[in-house]
Design a protein around this motif. Structure first.
Motif, mmCIF file in Angstrom:
data_model
loop_
_atom_site.group_PDB
_atom_site.id
_atom_site.type_symbol
_atom_site.label_atom_id
_atom_site.label_comp_id
_atom_site.label_asym_id
_atom_site.label_seq_id
_atom_site.Cartn_x
_atom_site.Cartn_y
_atom_site.Cartn_z
ATOM 1 N N SER A 132 43.365 50.431 -77.274
ATOM 2 C CA SER A 132 42.792 49.162 -77.709
ATOM 3 C C SER A 132 42.300 49.244 -79.149
ATOM 4 C CB SER A 132 41.634 48.763 -76.790
ATOM 5 O OG SER A 132 40.918 47.680 -77.320
ATOM 6 N N GLN A 153 50.179 40.094 -72.305
ATOM 7 C CA GLN A 153 50.147 41.495 -71.872
ATOM 8 C C GLN A 153 51.294 41.817 -70.915
ATOM 9 O OE1 GLN A 153 46.851 42.540 -69.263
ATOM 10 N NE2 GLN A 153 46.538 40.384 -68.742
ATOM 11 N N THR A 207 54.147 41.309 -77.130
ATOM 12 C CA THR A 207 53.661 41.880 -75.880
ATOM 13 C C THR A 207 52.908 43.173 -76.161
ATOM 14 O OG1 THR A 207 55.731 43.093 -75.527
ATOM 15 C CG2 THR A 207 55.562 40.897 -74.553
ATOM 16 N N ASP A 234 47.787 34.653 -74.479
ATOM 17 C CA ASP A 234 47.571 35.018 -73.071
ATOM 18 C C ASP A 234 48.590 34.331 -72.163
ATOM 19 O OD1 ASP A 234 45.787 37.027 -72.681
ATOM 20 O OD2 ASP A 234 44.030 35.748 -72.466
ATOM 21 N N ARG A 262 48.999 34.366 -68.116
ATOM 22 C CA ARG A 262 47.844 35.055 -67.542
ATOM 23 C C ARG A 262 47.571 34.580 -66.126
ATOM 24 N NH1 ARG A 262 41.682 34.647 -69.741
ATOM 25 N NH2 ARG A 262 41.612 32.946 -68.216
ATOM 26 N N LYS A 284 47.201 41.571 -80.208
ATOM 27 C CA LYS A 284 48.206 40.501 -80.103
ATOM 28 C C LYS A 284 47.683 39.187 -80.681
ATOM 29 C CE LYS A 284 48.436 40.910 -75.643
ATOM 30 N NZ LYS A 284 47.498 42.050 -75.483
ATOM 31 N N PRO A 298 49.381 45.910 -74.411
ATOM 32 C CA PRO A 298 48.206 46.024 -73.543
ATOM 33 C C PRO A 298 47.013 45.241 -74.092
ATOM 34 C CG PRO A 298 48.464 48.005 -74.855
ATOM 35 C CD PRO A 298 49.685 47.175 -75.100
ATOM 36 N N THR A 299 46.030 45.044 -73.239
ATOM 37 C CA THR A 299 44.797 44.377 -73.652
ATOM 38 C C THR A 299 44.160 45.124 -74.815
ATOM 39 O OG1 THR A 299 44.398 43.576 -71.411
ATOM 40 C CG2 THR A 299 42.499 43.697 -72.881
#
Length: 249
Positions: free
Chosen positions: A236, A200, A105, A168, A171, A112, A107-108
């Motif tokens: 990021s 995420q 897991t 994802d 999502r 990942k 953030p964008t």
């Protein structure tokens, strides 16, 4: 004449590794100094290596990994909370042998997908059959199998892969119909095969992504209890590696 017949037979039996090695031994006088057993061993080694490389290539092709990634190229210096010891332990693939799952897991842009593909690539190198799915594509294929009345066949097909990577994950919000299909899929894989989820959404938010709480329990109960976790944080990775970002600093 005898050598020519031997080479023809090797070609017919598709022993191309032995065939190439045999031709090399004929053309190179240095091999004549070796004992028969040594020369035979070299031919067998060549055939074995050729077949092993073919199997590896086939596993890579079947995996359909989204990005070219390897555990050797993972960036452990970026401040994103990646535990190097844990990741390298997971890269040994022992968790796959124990039929455990893995949840990544963060953030964008946290990397990942890269980490998931790096672990899957390492699994392929270890002789493990893998398959990568982007979650929307998985939902699409589930929908097609439902329309064709072949859901169980589809679930069993995916169950043949030792490692299924779902990128994802969650999502899209999950309807009751899709949740039933996911429950079937996870039931086929539960403690039989391993699944890697990259998302995420923190695990605490997964339940709320399902429209039907009972079906959410059925799906998640087969995932979270046997799962290792990598929880990423920070900026990021795309920002760190962008030429424009670097030039602005």
């Amino acid at each position: 004449m005898l050598n020519h017949q031997t080479m023809e037979k090797l070609a017919q039996m598709k022993l191309s590794g032995i065939l190439d090695g045999f031709k090399e031994q004929i053309d190179n006088p240095a091999f004549s100094d070796l004992a028969f057993e040594d020369r035979l061993g070299l031919l067998v080694d060549r055939e074995y290596l050729l077949r092993d490389n073919r199997r590896l290539t086939r596993r890579f092709q079947e995996a359909h990994l989204k990005v070219k990634a390897s555990v050797e190229d993972v960036d452990f210096q970026a401040p994103r909370g990646l535990d190097k010891r844990l990741f390298l332990e997971l890269a040994s693939c022992g968790w796959i042998g124990r039929k455990h799952n893995l949840i990544i897991t963060g953030p964008t842009g946290g990397g990942k997908t890269y980490l998931a593909c790096a672990l899957a690539q390492k699994a392929c190198r270890e002789g493990i059959r893998c398959l990568y799915y982007h979650f929307p594509e998985l939902l699409q294929d589930i929908g097609i199998s439902r329309a064709e009345g072949s859901e169980r066949i589809f679930a069993r097909k995916l169950a043949t892969r030792d490692l299924l990577v779902v990128d994802d994950w969650l999502r899209e919000p999950i309807s009751a119909e899709i949740a039933r299909s996911l429950a079937d899929l996870m039931d086929e894989r539960f403690r039989n095969k391993s699944t890697l989820f990259a998302t995420q959404f923190p695990v605490a938010e997964w339940h709320g992504r399902f429209q039907d709480p009972t079906l959410a329990d059925a799906v998640l109960d087969r995932i979270v209890h046997d799962s290792h976790r990598i929880e990423l944080s920070g900026d990021s990775m795309r920002k760190r590696t962008s030429d424009l970002t670097k030039s602005a600093t």
